[in-house]
Design a protein around this motif. Sequence first.
Motif, mmCIF file in Angstrom:
data_model
loop_
_atom_site.group_PDB
_atom_site.id
_atom_site.type_symbol
_atom_site.label_atom_id
_atom_site.label_comp_id
_atom_site.label_asym_id
_atom_site.label_seq_id
_atom_site.Cartn_x
_atom_site.Cartn_y
_atom_site.Cartn_z
ATOM 1 N N LEU A 80 34.671 -17.078 55.217
ATOM 2 C CA LEU A 80 33.750 -16.221 55.665
ATOM 3 C C LEU A 80 34.198 -15.678 57.092
ATOM 4 N N LYS A 81 34.598 -16.819 58.045
ATOM 5 C CA LYS A 81 35.016 -16.755 59.270
ATOM 6 C C LYS A 81 35.977 -15.515 59.482
ATOM 7 N N GLU A 82 36.830 -15.865 58.685
ATOM 8 C CA GLU A 82 38.245 -15.002 58.667
ATOM 9 C C GLU A 82 37.844 -13.414 58.311
ATOM 10 N N ALA A 85 36.125 -12.073 61.292
ATOM 11 C CA ALA A 85 36.868 -11.682 62.235
ATOM 12 C C ALA A 85 37.532 -10.248 61.942
ATOM 13 N N THR A 86 37.991 -10.314 60.482
ATOM 14 C CA THR A 86 38.798 -9.211 59.857
ATOM 15 C C THR A 86 37.864 -7.897 60.224
ATOM 16 N N ARG A 87 36.633 -8.159 59.707
ATOM 17 C CA ARG A 87 35.729 -6.990 59.625
ATOM 18 C C ARG A 87 35.522 -6.505 61.058
ATOM 19 N N VAL A 91 36.237 -2.957 62.517
ATOM 20 C CA VAL A 91 35.385 -1.963 63.196
ATOM 21 C C VAL A 91 35.676 -1.520 64.768
ATOM 22 N N GLU A 92 36.154 -2.715 65.430
ATOM 23 C CA GLU A 92 36.879 -2.405 66.698
ATOM 24 C C GLU A 92 38.031 -1.290 66.702
#
Length: 170
Positions: A80-82, A85-87, A91-92
């Motif tokens: 979930l953390k990864e 971070a990927t999301r 988005v960035e």
Amino acid sequence: MSLITPDFGLFFWMTVVFLVVLFILWKWGFPVIVKMVDERKAFIDDSLRKAHEANERLANIQKEGETILQEAREKQAQLLKEATATRDAIVEKAQSKAREEGARLLSEAKAEIEAEKQNAIRDIRVQVAQLSVQIAEKVVRAKLSDDKQQMELISRLLDEVAVKDGSGKE
């Protein structure tokens, strides 16, 4: 004869029969009975040992299950953390790309506006030049309506051309 005290003959034969039965039981009956009791005891002991081992295995399996469950929870949290971070990175990246695309479109729009402005200025200059020529032509026609004025204008223009050629400055 009395019921309470048996006579010697009956007592003797009862003792002989008792000893024969005791001997037969001792020789063939008791070993079988003892063997069956020992086998039953061994079976019960073995069953208790297996039950104890099964309980230990069950406890170990429960511990392993809890460990595996904990590891699964940790992996889930890590995934979930990864994923977060990927999301966030996606988005960035999308926002950055949108900003770059916006800046590019703005730059292109500015360049297009500048080109249109230059084209409009050129068109206006051409139109102003055409209007100036048309106005000058009408003014000259109005001023040069007779032959005398036409001759004066021609002389003056020839003098200007001769002065420019002679001095070399203009």
